[in-house]
Design an enzyme around this catalytic site. Sequence first.
Site, PDB file in Angstrom:
ATOM      1  N   HIS A   1       0.128  -1.899   1.896  1.00 43.39           N
ATOM      2  CA  HIS A   1       0.320  -0.935   0.806  1.00 43.39           C
ATOM      3  C   HIS A   1      -0.701  -1.190  -0.297  1.00 43.39           C
ATOM      4  O   HIS A   1      -1.118  -2.317  -0.544  1.00 43.39           O
ATOM      5  CB  HIS A   1       1.742  -1.024   0.232  1.00 43.39           C
ATOM      6  CG  HIS A   1       2.042  -2.325  -0.449  1.00 43.39           C
ATOM      7  ND1 HIS A   1       1.902  -2.496  -1.817  1.00 43.39           N
ATOM      8  CD2 HIS A   1       2.450  -3.523   0.037  1.00 43.39           C
ATOM      9  CE1 HIS A   1       2.230  -3.745  -2.136  1.00 43.39           C
ATOM     10  NE2 HIS A   1       2.563  -4.380  -1.037  1.00 43.39           N
TER      11      HIS A   1
ATOM     12  N   CYS B   1      -1.261  -3.995  -3.856  1.00 43.39           N
ATOM     13  CA  CYS B   1      -0.681  -5.179  -3.223  1.00 43.39           C
ATOM     14  C   CYS B   1      -1.064  -6.424  -4.020  1.00 43.39           C
ATOM     15  O   CYS B   1      -2.256  -6.724  -4.178  1.00 43.39           O
ATOM     16  CB  CYS B   1      -1.172  -5.297  -1.783  1.00 43.39           C
ATOM     17  SG  CYS B   1      -0.558  -6.762  -0.922  1.00 43.39           S
TER      18      CYS B   1
ATOM     19  N   ASP C   1       6.817  -7.115  -0.551  1.00 44.21           N
ATOM     20  CA  ASP C   1       6.975  -6.311  -1.762  1.00 44.21           C
ATOM     21  C   ASP C   1       8.333  -5.600  -1.752  1.00 44.21           C
ATOM     22  O   ASP C   1       8.723  -4.994  -0.750  1.00 44.21           O
ATOM     23  CB  ASP C   1       5.841  -5.281  -1.844  1.00 44.21           C
ATOM     24  CG  ASP C   1       5.813  -4.560  -3.183  1.00 44.21           C
ATOM     25  OD1 ASP C   1       6.670  -3.680  -3.388  1.00 44.21           O
ATOM     26  OD2 ASP C   1       4.941  -4.874  -4.015  1.00 44.21           O
TER      27      ASP C   1
ATOM     28  N   ARG D   1       9.503  -3.022  -3.440  1.00 41.78           N
ATOM     29  CA  ARG D   1       9.641  -1.658  -3.953  1.00 41.78           C
ATOM     30  C   ARG D   1      10.130  -0.641  -2.927  1.00 41.78           C
ATOM     31  O   ARG D   1      10.770   0.348  -3.296  1.00 41.78           O
ATOM     32  CB  ARG D   1       8.300  -1.186  -4.535  1.00 41.78           C
ATOM     33  CG  ARG D   1       7.978  -1.824  -5.878  1.00 41.78           C
ATOM     34  CD  ARG D   1       6.593  -1.461  -6.358  1.00 41.78           C
ATOM     35  NE  ARG D   1       5.557  -2.211  -5.641  1.00 41.78           N
ATOM     36  CZ  ARG D   1       4.266  -2.171  -5.973  1.00 41.78           C
ATOM     37  NH1 ARG D   1       3.869  -1.428  -6.989  1.00 41.78           N
ATOM     38  NH2 ARG D   1       3.395  -2.886  -5.296  1.00 41.78           N
TER      39      ARG D   1
ATOM     40  N   CYS E   1       4.657  -6.138   4.155  1.00 38.70           N
ATOM     41  CA  CYS E   1       4.590  -7.033   3.004  1.00 38.70           C
ATOM     42  C   CYS E   1       5.993  -7.267   2.440  1.00 38.70           C
ATOM     43  O   CYS E   1       6.885  -6.427   2.583  1.00 38.70           O
ATOM     44  CB  CYS E   1       3.679  -6.424   1.940  1.00 38.70           C
ATOM     45  SG  CYS E   1       3.389  -7.497   0.509  1.00 38.70           S
TER      46      CYS E   1
END
Length: 313
Positions: free
Chosen positions: A164, A167, A110, A112, A108
Amino acid sequence: MFRRSVSLLPSPNRLQASWKYPSLVPKPLYGRKVFHTSASRNQCKGFDAETLQSHLNSYVETIDGTRPNLEDVLENNKKWVVEKNQSDPDFFNKCARGQTPRYLYIGCSDARVDPGQLMGLNNAELFVHRNVGNIVSGTDLNFLSVLEYAVDSLQVPHIIVCGHYDCGAVRGSISRPDKGGLGLIENWLRNIRDVARLHKDELKAIRDSEARHRRLVELNVTEQCLNIFKSACVQRRRLQTYTEGEESLALPRVHGLVFDPAVGILHKLPLNFKKEIEEYREIYDLYQIPKGVQKKKARPSSESIGNPGQGLD
């Protein structure tokens, strides 16, 4: 002291003049809207020019903590190069010799967690593709190009689809905004909605909304792994390694992983890809093992011989 009023950034050659003549309105330089100081003498009273200059710089030279022209990024890059040369003097020489990654990572977008840090691998070991919701789409030419290059040219032995929990794409796919859809991304999130449709009964039986979300994250990873098996380049490569290669398993192997950003531990999903592939083989199989062709290298007696169904987890 400061009034939050939006205007264009002042040009540097007028900053000093603006302190001598506060009524002077700063003229634009960067063309980027940010908050600037008030021109009122009364509000600036009691502060020396150096303090005011410092406060103004903090307003006009940063955009949400970043520099307008990426000076901070370029400076950090120089520091990173110095530190890298000190810790690994041969690092850039190795980079210059090309790449031989062992894993294709599909994850993804994302921000982080970095995939290399997550798996404890060097960047040179990972060939990475990331998108919203770790989707394996048969209509995404960007992804298909990455997949084919990784399988045919780099010949990676492992493909990882990693999702994850927490999400945003998965949450968005099952949300019902009061004002309608989420815009263009709705077309992309439909891929995850299709996963929810395929597993509707299982998901409806989960009463807790957070548990339902986490299960959809896992199901989405599973379905994207199956989409990997449907692709022509993966089937072709697996058939080739099964019948001609020296490996004991058909390659590339496909793995489904998930992690919780709040914890960081990776979990491998207990997937039975072979069952699904056997069930739908007549629909999705693009290649067949020629009659009479057997794996060149003897396989352990515990493994069956047939279409390349080994290494599916």
